[in-house]
Enzyme design. Structure first.
Site, PDB file in Angstrom:
ATOM      1  CG  ASN A   4      -3.394   7.075  -4.798  1.00  0.00           C
ATOM      2  OD1 ASN A   4      -3.436   8.301  -4.885  1.00  0.00           O
ATOM      3  ND2 ASN A   4      -2.497   6.424  -4.072  1.00  0.00           N
TER       4      ASN A   4
ATOM      5  CE  LYS B 273       0.401   5.902  -6.105  1.00  0.00           C
ATOM      6  NZ  LYS B 273       1.517   4.955  -6.050  1.00  0.00           N
TER       7      LYS B 273
ATOM      8  N   GLY C  76       3.932   0.589  -8.101  1.00  0.00           N
ATOM      9  CA  GLY C  76       4.609   1.304  -9.181  1.00  0.00           C
ATOM     10  C   GLY C  76       5.795   0.565  -9.776  1.00  0.00           C
TER      11      GLY C  76
ATOM     12  CB  SER D 127       1.989  -3.560 -10.274  1.00  0.00           C
ATOM     13  OG  SER D 127       3.119  -2.768  -9.933  1.00  0.00           O
TER      14      SER D 127
HETATM   15  P1  PGA Z   1       0.318   1.385  -8.699  1.00  0.00           P
HETATM   16  O1  PGA Z   1       0.034   2.160  -7.310  1.00  0.00           O
HETATM   17  O2  PGA Z   1      -1.010   0.823  -9.159  1.00  0.00           O
HETATM   18  O3  PGA Z   1       0.849   2.446  -9.622  1.00  0.00           O
HETATM   19  O4  PGA Z   1       1.300   0.319  -8.398  1.00  0.00           O
HETATM   20  C1  PGA Z   1      -0.850   1.641  -6.368  1.00  0.00           C
HETATM   21  C2  PGA Z   1      -0.968   2.557  -5.174  1.00  0.00           C
HETATM   22  O5  PGA Z   1       0.044   3.097  -4.726  1.00  0.00           O
HETATM   23  O6  PGA Z   1      -2.073   2.759  -4.657  1.00  0.00           O
END
Ligand code: PGA
Length: 246
Positions: free
Chosen positions: A9, A11, A167, A206
């Site tokens: 993802n 984002k 995150g 994460s």
């Molecule tokens: P992250 O995000 O791997 O950066 O923690 C995961 C997500 O929001 O799908």
């Protein structure tokens, strides 16, 4: 049997230059038995789909309606037309930034299934909810209300993403991940019968190369939804390899 899925993802990250990372990813062969999915920002979808090879492309959200006066939104049909095969729905950032409810997510999932896309439906508890012992109740409640009755293991994937792990570098213990994934599997089988076994259950929050293998060994974890570590092919390829080896 659920499919193994490594989903990225991006984002709201990436302009055209980021397509070079997808090109690198597409050039590194996808291992047998694993589906790889990248969900870039909407403006990149059609260009991403053109270079993705065996990597699948998805959107990050869609509207529940097929068309109309909804400025700034995109429909599932538009994502499909642009080359997407999947769409993430109900991500916690959508639920918090845009006040999306389970009912909204359910309506979007219905629209997604109707359009012929695969939905990646996200659920997950906040830190407060975990601290007060409500995790299973919250996650199973979101799952029940976000999936429509016509959901199937072929049309819907579920991603468990604890809000506090996204995150932050914080990850639940493997026991905690297993408890939630087992509870989700039980709930899906109770509702959808044998087909409940076919829904891929992804863990997200994460995930990185250094913790992926141990997470993929947890029962009922069929893959990951990865944010930060999906932006660079060099970070994402080892996660895909760990899933293939699990
Ligand atoms: P992250 O995000 O791997 O950066 O923690 C995961 C997500 O929001 O799908």
């Amino acid at each position: 049997m659920p499919r193994k899925i490594a989903a990225g993802n991006w984002k709201m990250n990436g302009t055209s230059a980021a397509l070079a990372e997808l090109e690198t990813l597409a050039g590194s062969s996808v291992p047998d038995g694993v589906d790889v999915l990248i969900c870039p920002p909407t403006p990149l979808i059609s260009r991403a789909a053109a270079i993705a090879g065996t990597v699948n492309i998805g959107g990050q959200d869609c509207h529940a309606k097929t068309s109309g006066a909804h400025t700034g939104d995109v429909s599932a049909e538009m994502l499909l037309d642009a080359g997407a095969g999947y769409v993430i729905l109900g991500h916690s950032e959508r639920r918090s930034d845009h006040a999306e409810t389970d009912a909204d997510v359910c309506a979007k999932t219905l629209a997604t299934i109707a359009a012929g896309l695969i939905a990646v439906v996200c659920v997950g508890e906040t830190l407060d909810e975990r601290d007060t012992g409500e995790t299973l109740q919250v996650v199973c409640g979101q799952l029940a209300a976000s999936l429509p009755d016509n959901a199937t293991g072929a049309t819907c994937i579920v991603a468990y993403e604890p809000v506090w792990a996204i995150g932050t570098g914080k990850v639940p213990t493997l026991t905690q991940i297993g408890e939630v994934h087992d509870a989700m599997r039980t709930a899906l089988v109770a509702r959808f019968g044998d087909d409940g076994e076919n829904f891929s259950l992804l863990y997200g929050g994460s995930v990185k190369a250094s913790n992926a293998a141990e997470i993929f060994d947890v029962s009922n974890v069929d893959g990951a939804l990865v944010g930060g570590a999906s932006l660079k092919a060099a970070d994402f390829v080892p996660i895909i390899a760990a899933l293939a080896a699990s």
